[in-house]
Design a protein around this motif. Structure first.
Motif, mmCIF file in Angstrom:
data_model
loop_
_atom_site.group_PDB
_atom_site.id
_atom_site.type_symbol
_atom_site.label_atom_id
_atom_site.label_comp_id
_atom_site.label_asym_id
_atom_site.label_seq_id
_atom_site.Cartn_x
_atom_site.Cartn_y
_atom_site.Cartn_z
ATOM 1 N N ARG A 6 0.836 -1.213 0.000
ATOM 2 C CA ARG A 6 0.000 0.000 0.000
ATOM 3 C C ARG A 6 0.870 1.263 0.000
ATOM 4 O O ARG A 6 0.553 2.261 -0.660
ATOM 5 C CB ARG A 6 -0.940 -0.005 1.207
ATOM 6 C CG ARG A 6 -2.080 -1.004 1.097
ATOM 7 C CD ARG A 6 -3.154 -0.715 2.140
ATOM 8 N NE ARG A 6 -2.644 -0.900 3.492
ATOM 9 C CZ ARG A 6 -2.681 -2.051 4.161
ATOM 10 N NH1 ARG A 6 -3.208 -3.130 3.586
ATOM 11 N NH2 ARG A 6 -2.210 -2.132 5.384
ATOM 12 N N ALA A 7 1.984 1.192 0.733
ATOM 13 C CA ALA A 7 2.870 2.355 0.789
ATOM 14 C C ALA A 7 3.473 2.637 -0.586
ATOM 15 O O ALA A 7 3.559 3.800 -1.019
ATOM 16 C CB ALA A 7 3.978 2.114 1.813
ATOM 17 N N LEU A 8 3.914 1.599 -1.287
ATOM 18 C CA LEU A 8 4.451 1.783 -2.632
ATOM 19 C C LEU A 8 3.401 2.347 -3.572
ATOM 20 O O LEU A 8 3.666 3.270 -4.366
ATOM 21 C CB LEU A 8 4.966 0.446 -3.174
ATOM 22 C CG LEU A 8 6.348 -0.003 -2.688
ATOM 23 C CD1 LEU A 8 6.605 -1.446 -3.105
ATOM 24 C CD2 LEU A 8 7.439 0.913 -3.246
ATOM 25 N N GLN A 9 2.163 1.776 -3.492
ATOM 26 C CA GLN A 9 1.099 2.249 -4.380
ATOM 27 C C GLN A 9 0.733 3.699 -4.083
ATOM 28 O O GLN A 9 0.421 4.469 -4.999
ATOM 29 C CB GLN A 9 -0.127 1.341 -4.225
ATOM 30 C CG GLN A 9 0.087 -0.052 -4.786
ATOM 31 C CD GLN A 9 -1.092 -0.956 -4.505
ATOM 32 O OE1 GLN A 9 -1.662 -0.935 -3.417
ATOM 33 N NE2 GLN A 9 -1.449 -1.773 -5.488
ATOM 34 N N LYS A 10 0.763 4.064 -2.814
ATOM 35 C CA LYS A 10 0.422 5.438 -2.434
ATOM 36 C C LYS A 10 1.527 6.406 -2.865
ATOM 37 O O LYS A 10 1.270 7.567 -3.199
ATOM 38 C CB LYS A 10 0.208 5.517 -0.926
ATOM 39 C CG LYS A 10 -0.325 6.859 -0.462
ATOM 40 C CD LYS A 10 -0.647 6.823 1.028
ATOM 41 C CE LYS A 10 -1.219 8.165 1.489
ATOM 42 N NZ LYS A 10 -1.540 8.147 2.939
ATOM 43 N N THR A 11 2.773 5.916 -2.877
ATOM 44 C CA THR A 11 3.895 6.767 -3.287
ATOM 45 C C THR A 11 3.754 7.171 -4.756
ATOM 46 O O THR A 11 4.020 8.324 -5.144
ATOM 47 C CB THR A 11 5.222 6.022 -3.078
ATOM 48 O OG1 THR A 11 5.332 5.657 -1.697
ATOM 49 C CG2 THR A 11 6.408 6.899 -3.470
ATOM 50 N N GLU A 12 3.338 6.211 -5.585
ATOM 51 C CA GLU A 12 3.050 6.449 -6.996
ATOM 52 C C GLU A 12 4.288 6.811 -7.838
ATOM 53 O O GLU A 12 4.440 6.324 -8.946
ATOM 54 C CB GLU A 12 1.984 7.547 -7.174
ATOM 55 C CG GLU A 12 0.617 7.164 -6.626
ATOM 56 C CD GLU A 12 -0.419 8.232 -6.888
ATOM 57 O OE1 GLU A 12 -0.026 9.310 -7.404
ATOM 58 O OE2 GLU A 12 -1.601 8.003 -6.594
ATOM 59 N N LYS A 13 5.165 7.637 -7.299
ATOM 60 C CA LYS A 13 6.300 8.107 -8.098
ATOM 61 C C LYS A 13 7.563 8.129 -7.236
ATOM 62 O O LYS A 13 7.561 8.671 -6.136
ATOM 63 C CB LYS A 13 5.993 9.498 -8.650
ATOM 64 C CG LYS A 13 7.008 9.997 -9.673
ATOM 65 C CD LYS A 13 6.527 11.337 -10.252
ATOM 66 C CE LYS A 13 7.485 11.839 -11.337
ATOM 67 N NZ LYS A 13 7.031 13.116 -11.928
ATOM 68 N N LEU A 14 8.636 7.514 -7.758
ATOM 69 C CA LEU A 14 9.910 7.489 -7.039
ATOM 70 C C LEU A 14 10.800 8.629 -7.545
ATOM 71 O O LEU A 14 10.686 9.075 -8.705
ATOM 72 C CB LEU A 14 10.603 6.145 -7.232
ATOM 73 C CG LEU A 14 9.857 4.927 -6.652
ATOM 74 C CD1 LEU A 14 10.682 3.658 -6.856
ATOM 75 C CD2 LEU A 14 9.529 5.112 -5.183
ATOM 76 N N PRO A 15 11.711 9.073 -6.702
ATOM 77 C CA PRO A 15 12.570 10.204 -7.102
ATOM 78 C C PRO A 15 13.608 9.789 -8.155
ATOM 79 O O PRO A 15 13.898 8.619 -8.339
ATOM 80 C CB PRO A 15 13.243 10.602 -5.790
ATOM 81 C CG PRO A 15 13.295 9.315 -5.011
ATOM 82 C CD PRO A 15 12.010 8.594 -5.342
#
Length: 232
Positions: free
Chosen positions: A204-213
């Motif tokens: 869920r955390a990865l999906q909520k992040t949506e975009k990596l730097p």
């Protein structure tokens, strides 16, 4: 002394016509009685015939009813046998289908697991994996890129049970990225932490992040193995 009286004369014999009438009367009465007896016998015979016909009709009706009942019982028996055979065949086909589906699912799972393992091994061989919250480093990403990924994902982690976890097991995800860092599709869990709740929270955390730097050079690797742990 009294004078002697002469005997009374005998009655004259009946006349011939009177005898004939009397005889005729008796014959009529006899014939009447015979006729009545014949009528009575005929009536009794008729009653016997009617009773016999009634009994025969009743017996025929009962026999037909028995035959219908036997036919119906036989029909139901055959129908039950057919239903039982159809059910048995259906169950056999269902069992065969289920067995085939189970086998196919097992083969697919085995293939999928093998594919994931091969991909993970290949990517780990190419980049290696970092510590908590680190991303796999390829020849492109810098050594600090894992920390940047962790810093981007960690604020979206919701896992109140972190302090109750024994150790700090990691959940590894295969993450595909667009050139601008946007996570493409759903990250795939390639190695469970052993804690279903943490695996789900990390996803869920990865999906909520949506975009990596982006990395320090402004690029984003097309694919990463990201390891997330419940404790910092």
């Amino acid at each position: 002394p009294q004078a002697a009286r002469p005997p009374e004369p005998a009655p004259p014999p009946p006349k011939a016509p009177d005898i004939a009438l009397e005889r005729e009367k008796k014959l009529r009465e006899q014939k009447e009685r015979e006729r009545e007896r014949e009528e009575e016998l005929a009536k009794q015979q008729q009653q016997k015939k009617a009773e016999a016909a009634r009994k025969a009709a009743q017996e025929k009706k009962e026999q037909e009813a028995r035959e219908r009942a036997e036919d119906e019982a036989e029909r139901k028996k055959e129908q039950q046998q057919k239903l039982a055979e159809a059910k048995k065949k259906q169950e056999a086909e269902a069992a065969k289908k289920k067995e085939a589906e189970t086998k196919a699912a097992q083969q697919a799972a085995a293939q999928s697991a093998a594919d994931r393992a091969a991909t993970l091994k290949r990517m780990q061989a190419m980049a290696g994996t970092g510590g908590e919250g680190n991303a796999a480093r390829s020849s492109g990403p810098s050594g600090s890129y894992g920390g940047k990924v962790a810093a981007a994902v960690r604020p979206n982690v919701v896992y109140p049970e972190a302090d109750l976890v024994n150790g700090n097991p990691g959940a590894e995800f295969d993450v595909r990225l667009a050139p601008d860092g946007t996570i493409v599709g759903t990250p795939q869990l390639v190695k469970s932490s052993g804690l279903t709740n943490w695996d789900e929270a990390a996803l869920r955390a990865l999906q909520k992040t949506e975009k990596l730097p982006r990395d320090v050079d402004g690029t984003v690797p097309p694919r990463l193995i990201v390891t997330l742990r419940p404790k910092r």
